[in-house]
Scaffold this active site. Structure first.
Site, mmCIF file in Angstrom:
data_model
loop_
_atom_site.group_PDB
_atom_site.id
_atom_site.type_symbol
_atom_site.label_atom_id
_atom_site.label_comp_id
_atom_site.label_asym_id
_atom_site.label_seq_id
_atom_site.Cartn_x
_atom_site.Cartn_y
_atom_site.Cartn_z
ATOM 1 N N ARG A 1 13.635 -34.307 -37.346
ATOM 2 C CA ARG A 1 12.323 -34.963 -37.361
ATOM 3 C C ARG A 1 11.384 -34.228 -36.405
ATOM 4 O O ARG A 1 11.307 -34.533 -35.219
ATOM 5 C CB ARG A 1 12.472 -36.436 -36.958
ATOM 6 C CG ARG A 1 11.280 -37.308 -37.346
ATOM 7 C CD ARG A 1 11.546 -38.772 -37.018
ATOM 8 N NE ARG A 1 12.629 -39.315 -37.786
ATOM 9 C CZ ARG A 1 12.508 -39.828 -39.012
ATOM 10 N NH1 ARG A 1 11.337 -39.859 -39.595
ATOM 11 N NH2 ARG A 1 13.549 -40.315 -39.652
ATOM 12 N N GLU B 1 18.715 -37.666 -45.803
ATOM 13 C CA GLU B 1 17.688 -37.312 -46.782
ATOM 14 C C GLU B 1 17.229 -35.866 -46.629
ATOM 15 O O GLU B 1 16.946 -35.400 -45.517
ATOM 16 C CB GLU B 1 16.479 -38.234 -46.639
ATOM 17 C CG GLU B 1 15.352 -37.926 -47.623
ATOM 18 C CD GLU B 1 14.025 -38.542 -47.231
ATOM 19 O OE1 GLU B 1 12.991 -37.992 -47.656
ATOM 20 O OE2 GLU B 1 14.018 -39.539 -46.495
ATOM 21 N N ARG C 1 3.243 -33.576 -39.191
ATOM 22 C CA ARG C 1 3.268 -35.038 -39.150
ATOM 23 C C ARG C 1 3.385 -35.516 -37.713
ATOM 24 O O ARG C 1 4.191 -35.003 -36.936
ATOM 25 C CB ARG C 1 4.439 -35.577 -39.981
ATOM 26 C CG ARG C 1 4.347 -35.180 -41.450
ATOM 27 C CD ARG C 1 5.434 -35.781 -42.292
ATOM 28 N NE ARG C 1 5.382 -35.251 -43.659
ATOM 29 C CZ ARG C 1 6.244 -35.552 -44.616
ATOM 30 N NH1 ARG C 1 7.232 -36.397 -44.361
ATOM 31 N NH2 ARG C 1 6.130 -35.024 -45.819
ATOM 32 N N ARG D 1 15.602 -28.987 -42.883
ATOM 33 C CA ARG D 1 16.792 -29.828 -43.070
ATOM 34 C C ARG D 1 17.864 -29.087 -43.865
ATOM 35 O O ARG D 1 19.062 -29.307 -43.659
ATOM 36 C CB ARG D 1 16.411 -31.142 -43.740
ATOM 37 C CG ARG D 1 15.577 -32.041 -42.841
ATOM 38 C CD ARG D 1 15.475 -33.457 -43.357
ATOM 39 N NE ARG D 1 14.691 -34.289 -42.449
ATOM 40 C CZ ARG D 1 14.632 -35.609 -42.490
ATOM 41 N NH1 ARG D 1 15.322 -36.264 -43.426
ATOM 42 N NH2 ARG D 1 13.906 -36.292 -41.634
ATOM 43 N N SER E 1 12.800 -36.138 -51.478
ATOM 44 C CA SER E 1 12.347 -37.396 -52.060
ATOM 45 C C SER E 1 11.508 -37.049 -53.278
ATOM 46 O O SER E 1 10.516 -36.318 -53.167
ATOM 47 C CB SER E 1 11.527 -38.195 -51.042
ATOM 48 O OG SER E 1 11.271 -39.498 -51.496
#
Length: 427
Positions: free
Chosen positions: A279, A351, A264, A393, A354
């Protein structure tokens, strides 16, 4: 993509529903284009009828021995006008499709109202955060001290910022997490383990909703005029396996999982989470995808979310689950649960998964259908996806929650078989 009927016959109510998620639908533009489309369609049909009538007249005039050149010229002129009308119709339809492809999904009635992530609603909390009797360090400091187990300088040297190199036992722990997640989902939760391409075509990215709206979030490649993009998540290749397919009803549900790297660009996130693994441009994830009948999708969402939660429970990592509000939900989702793991160095939940029900939104873009036993006709399936989990994560959470006063990291019990019996990382 929304049902086109909603934009043609119920546009005001559709606009009101979209406004709940902060999206403003340009109803005037769509209404004008729809009127234009109707007018062109009527003109096209009229021209077609005229040409057919004149074409029949040619044969009749020829049989009577009359000069048919004027009729031939008229038919030719009508043919040119018809082709021009069809081209105009194609252009208008393309404008409508372009607008429609950028319209987000409608939100399910059970989603709470809200403007931002601050309005998300907590529905579950599991585990108690550990109380430390020493100064807590973040994952970067802990892992860097263990033989440069996390090395961001080398990552930057090789590829730039937001890339990392892992070494030794930290790399092995990262691999152990992914293998553990795959085993749980495939052996306990009923998902078929898959291996999929990391590069996909633009049809696939359109099907799951990344294109055309979110192209800047992707990494794109081109070779010999062939355009491919690196996957942002295994959701894309897994879900697109049913693109342009008609599935037999008895073959549903389809449950798949895969471990892949994800890529990403993180466009628009500059300055956020610049330290550590939270990130990155490249990270690993175990993704779960389900393809189900429409009436089963919301129970499937509960199940899928529970499957992701189970990973954290087995790792004994405290977490909370929230339902995203109308202002925070993603483009393609009709309802989403986020799972947030406790990070002691940040003293907050972050988070880690999701889980979303997309309804028939992706299926309509992909033309993914099943043959209904009731109607014996193809009907759109519902698609769901969720992280089970984001591996990087999860590594962050394990490092921080299992850190020891001497700088070592205890290995969670369920991971020790994957670590050849290692119980503590200290080098």
């Amino acid at each position: 993509m929304l049902d086109p009927k909603l934009l043609r016959t119920d546009i005001e109510n559709t606009a009101a529903e979209l406004a709940k998620r902060g999206y403003t639908l340009d109803t005037a533009q769509l209404i004008a284009l729809e009127e234009q489309r109707k007018a062109i369609q009527m003109n096209t049909q009229d021209l077609q009828n005229q040409r057919n009538t004149r074409s029949k007249s040619i044969g009749q005039a020829k049989a009577r021995g009359e000069d048919i050149q004027p009729l031939l010229a008229e038919v030719s002129k009508l043919g040119d006008e018809l082709e021009a009308a069809k081209e105009e119709q194609t252009q208008v339809l393309a404008k409508i499709d372009l607008i429609a492809s950028a319209i987000p999904n409608l939100i399910h009635e059970s989603v709470p109202a809200g403007a931002s992530e601050d309005d998300n609603v907590e529905i579950k909390r599991w585990g108690t955060p550990r109380v430390f009797d020493f100064e807590v360090k973040d994952h970067v400091d802990v892992a860097t001290a263990l033989g440069k187990g996390l090395d961001f300088e080398s990552g930057a040297k090789l590829a730039g910022t937001r890339f990392a190199v892992m070494r030794g036992q930290i790399a092995k722990l990262h691999r152990a997490l992914a293998q553990f997640m795959l085993d749980v989902h495939s052996e306990e939760h009923g998902y078929q383990e898959m291996y999929v391409p990391y590069l996909v075509n633009h049809d696939s990215l359109y099907g799951t909703g990344q294109l055309p709206k979110f192209g800047e979030d992707l990494f794109h490649t081109e070779l010999n005029n062939k355009k491919l993009s690196l996957i942002p998540t295994a959701e894309v290749p897994l879900t697109n396996l049913v693109r342009d397919e008609i599935i037999e009803e008895q073959d549903l549900p389809i449950k798949m999982c895969a471990h892949t790297p994800c890529f990403r660009s993180e466009a628009g996130s500059y300055g956020r989470d610049i330290r550590g693994l939270i990130r990155q441009h490249q990270f690993d994830k175990v993704e779960m995808v389900q393809v189900v009948k429409p009436e089963d999708s919301f129970q499937a969402l509960e199940d899928l979310t529970g499957h992701a939660e189970k990973i954290l429970e087995k790792l004994e990592l405290p977490y909370r689950t929230v339902v995203l509000c109308t202002g925070d939900i993603g483009f393609s989702a009709t309802k989403t649960f986020d799972i947030e793991v406790w990070l002691p160095a940040q003293n907050t939940y972050r988070e880690i998964s999701s889980c979303s029900n997309m309804g028939d939104f992706q299926a309509r873009r992909m033309q993914a259908r099943y043959r209904s036993s009731e109607t014996n006709k193809p009907e759109l399936v519902h698609t769901l996806n969720g992280s089970g989990l984001a591996v990087g994560r999860t590594l962050v959470a394990v490092i921080e929650n299992y850190q020891q006063a001497d700088g070592s990291i205890n290995v969670p019990t369920v991971l020790q078989p994957y670590m050849k019996g290692c119980t503590n990382i200290n080098v």
